[in-house]
Design a protein around this motif. Structure first.
Motif, short mmCIF file in Angstrom:
data_model
loop_
_atom_site.label_atom_id
_atom_site.label_comp_id
_atom_site.label_asym_id
_atom_site.label_seq_id
_atom_site.Cartn_x
_atom_site.Cartn_y
_atom_site.Cartn_z
N ARG A 90 0.84 -1.20 0.00
CA ARG A 90 0.00 0.00 0.00
C ARG A 90 0.87 1.24 0.00
O ARG A 90 1.75 1.40 0.85
CB ARG A 90 -0.90 -0.01 1.24
CG ARG A 90 -1.95 1.07 1.28
CD ARG A 90 -2.88 0.87 2.47
NE ARG A 90 -2.21 1.13 3.74
CZ ARG A 90 -2.73 0.86 4.93
NH1 ARG A 90 -3.92 0.30 5.01
NH2 ARG A 90 -2.06 1.14 6.04
N LEU A 91 0.63 2.14 -0.95
CA LEU A 91 1.39 3.38 -1.07
C LEU A 91 0.43 4.54 -0.89
O LEU A 91 -0.60 4.63 -1.57
CB LEU A 91 2.07 3.48 -2.43
CG LEU A 91 3.08 2.37 -2.78
CD1 LEU A 91 2.41 1.25 -3.56
CD2 LEU A 91 4.24 2.94 -3.59
N SER A 92 0.78 5.45 0.02
CA SER A 92 -0.12 6.57 0.31
C SER A 92 0.69 7.86 0.47
O SER A 92 1.18 8.17 1.55
CB SER A 92 -0.95 6.29 1.56
OG SER A 92 -0.13 5.87 2.63
N PRO A 93 0.82 8.63 -0.62
CA PRO A 93 1.55 9.91 -0.54
C PRO A 93 0.70 10.97 0.15
O PRO A 93 -0.46 11.19 -0.21
CB PRO A 93 1.79 10.26 -2.01
CG PRO A 93 0.70 9.55 -2.76
CD PRO A 93 0.39 8.31 -1.99
N GLY A 94 1.26 11.64 1.15
CA GLY A 94 0.54 12.71 1.85
C GLY A 94 0.48 13.96 0.99
O GLY A 94 1.52 14.46 0.57
N PRO A 95 -0.70 14.50 0.72
CA PRO A 95 -0.80 15.64 -0.21
C PRO A 95 -0.03 16.88 0.21
O PRO A 95 0.48 17.61 -0.64
CB PRO A 95 -2.31 15.92 -0.24
CG PRO A 95 -2.95 14.63 0.13
CD PRO A 95 -2.02 13.99 1.12
N LEU A 96 0.07 17.15 1.51
CA LEU A 96 0.78 18.35 1.96
C LEU A 96 2.27 18.14 2.11
O LEU A 96 3.02 19.12 2.23
CB LEU A 96 0.20 18.84 3.30
CG LEU A 96 -1.26 19.28 3.30
CD1 LEU A 96 -1.63 19.85 4.67
CD2 LEU A 96 -1.53 20.31 2.22
N SER A 97 2.72 16.89 2.11
CA SER A 97 4.13 16.62 2.41
C SER A 97 4.85 15.86 1.29
O SER A 97 6.01 15.47 1.48
CB SER A 97 4.24 15.82 3.71
OG SER A 97 3.52 14.60 3.61
N THR A 98 4.20 15.68 0.14
CA THR A 98 4.79 14.87 -0.93
C THR A 98 4.79 15.65 -2.24
O THR A 98 3.77 16.22 -2.63
CB THR A 98 4.00 13.56 -1.13
OG1 THR A 98 3.87 12.89 0.11
CG2 THR A 98 4.71 12.66 -2.13
N ARG A 99 5.93 15.64 -2.92
CA ARG A 99 6.04 16.23 -4.26
C ARG A 99 5.77 15.16 -5.31
O ARG A 99 5.90 13.97 -5.05
CB ARG A 99 7.44 16.80 -4.48
CG ARG A 99 7.89 17.86 -3.48
CD ARG A 99 9.35 18.23 -3.74
NE ARG A 99 10.20 17.03 -3.65
CZ ARG A 99 11.44 16.95 -4.12
NH1 ARG A 99 11.99 17.99 -4.71
NH2 ARG A 99 12.13 15.84 -3.99
N PHE A 100 5.43 15.61 -6.50
CA PHE A 100 5.32 14.68 -7.61
C PHE A 100 6.69 14.06 -7.92
O PHE A 100 6.78 12.90 -8.30
CB PHE A 100 4.76 15.38 -8.85
CG PHE A 100 3.30 15.75 -8.69
CD1 PHE A 100 2.31 14.84 -9.06
CD2 PHE A 100 2.93 16.98 -8.17
CE1 PHE A 100 0.97 15.16 -8.90
CE2 PHE A 100 1.58 17.31 -8.01
CZ PHE A 100 0.61 16.40 -8.38
#
Length: 428
Positions: free
Chosen positions: A387-397
């Motif tokens: 499971r991969l879950s990038p945090g919207p406020l702490s993750t860049r593309f």
């Protein structure tokens, strides 16, 4: 062109795209408001534990040294209202609920127990509780225990492990004997996102209540509990709400239901006259009746900085970036990772999933450990999911792109650290 070569070309093209996306990301300024990540590590596991806001350590230091250390018991007065204050802030910032409908207390499982019992009390005479077989194990344990304790029938409906609960299946399971339907809005395994309003329509048409577990939705999905007529809900705060390990969970009860929802764990904090020491027990008429004991002030205080960030960003923008990040991730994975045996295990449409993406691999546990050795931290959901879950406020593309690169290196056995032994052993 071989599949691996095609993956390399896709990653090169994606690098240019990631730079463009990051350059015009309206949430990019928030990246600097988190504690630095050591040693170039990448964390795509916000569904397990959210990143640490940079303001949290300083705030906790003030609470510990100032309120506790300098003022001792005289500093505890503001702590008494923390469950309601954090509840009201959360209601406004991320839940779309009204003041006086949310408190922060206990853990998710305890809150789920309280509200399942309360729902049965509010729907006396109804004999059935509905839950689905894709709900989290702890939720099913709690609901089954309550059903047995209160001599109710437990009706378990089957959910597709990748696409989520079919609404016609739910409709067939809910009749006039059902007291409460207990579901997770976002599946912890697949990321499948249910239509809250549609579920409410099905349950309410039969007079049943709906009790949501929002643990994988709150802080990542733009929730509107009041607008959709939600009845009851619980949620963890340490995932996308970034309140830290041990922070109490959320408990929501719609205001008009509160007088009829009797909670089973009586304590002085839920008493109408909290400090009077009066007996017998007289529950507070508000949502405060769902409190039991003294709140853990330090853990609750840690929720404030993340709520500041989410309120400032706005949940519509957070959700938009989450969809974009997971969409970018699935696009890259299709070209760079799936040729090595990784298989999608969730909805393809970003509108139908929460903030995480799931993949199947027969050796998922070993693979997640190998990825950690390469500096990429993701989740293992037993038995066979990554499971991969990038945090919207702490993750860049660019972080998503680098994560896919490292993932590909481990899968192909060509990672510089030699995590996979350089033998391509992960390919299936």
């Amino acid at each position: 062109m071989t599949a691996p070569e095609g993956g390399q070309a896709a990653l090169r093209r994606a690098a240019r795209r990631a730079r463009r996306l990051d350059a015009r990301d309206p949430l990019a300024p928030f990246l600097g408001r988190f504690a630095p990540v050591p040693d170039g590590r990448l964390f795509l596991d916000s569904s397990s534990l959210g990143r640490l806001p940079a303001a949290t350590p300083e705030l906790l230091d003030r609470v510990v040294r100032g309120d506790w250390g300098d003022r001792l018991a005289q500093g505890r007065a503001p702590w008494r209202d923390l469950p309601q204050r954090i509840g009201d802030r959360t209601a406004k910032a991320v839940l779309g609920a009204l003041p006086g409908e949310v408190v922060a207390a206990d853990c998710t499982s305890v809150n789920l127990y309280k509200l399942t019992v309360a729902a049965l009390e509010a729907r006396r005479g109804r004999r059935t509780v509905v839950v689905d077989d894709d709900n989290s194990p702890t939720d099913r344990y709690v609901v089954a225990g309550v059903a047995a304790e209160h001599e109710r029938a437990l009706r378990t409906v089957h959910t597709h492990p990748e696409t989520g609960l079919d609404m016609e299946t739910l409709r067939a399971a809910v009749d006039e004997d059902v007291a409460v339907v207990v579901l997770s809005l976002v599946s912890h395994r697949s990321g499948a996102l249910l239509d809250m309003a549609e579920v409410h329509g099905i349950a309410h048409a039969q007079g049943a209540l709906v009790l949501w577990d929002l643990s994988h939705a709150v802080g990542a999905v733009d929730l509107q509990l009041a607008a959709t007529g939600a009845d009851m809900a619980v949620a963890a705060t340490y995932k996308h709400l970034m309140a830290g390990p041990g922070c109490p969970a959320l408990l929501y009860v719609r205001r008009d239901l509160q007088p009829y929802a009797a909670q089973p764990v009586h304590g002085w904090y839920g008493h109408r006259e909290q400090l009077a020491g009066a007996v017998p027990y007289d529950p507070d008429p508000s949502v405060r009746r769902f409190l039991t004991g003294t709140p853990p002030a330090l853990s609750l205080a840690a929720a404030e900085p993340a709520l500041d960030l989410l309120a400032e960003a706005g949940m519509a923008a957070v959700r938009a970036k989450s969809r974009a990040l997971t969409g970018f991730l699935t696009e890259l994975a299709g070209a760079a990772l799936e040729p090595y045996g990784l298989r999608p295990a969730g909805p393809a449409d970003p509108e139908r999933r929460g903030a995480h993406v799931a993949y199947r691999h027969p050796r998922a546990g070993e693979l997640v450990a190998a990825l950690a050795g390469a500096g990429l931290f993701v989740d293992h959901v037993p038995p066979d999911r990554v499971r991969l879950s990038p945090g919207p406020l702490s993750t860049r593309f660019a972080d998503v792109l680098e994560a896919v690169r490292r993932f590909r290196e481990v899968l192909s056995g060509s990672d510089p650290a030699g995590v996979a032994g350089g033998t391509g052993e992960w390919g299936v």
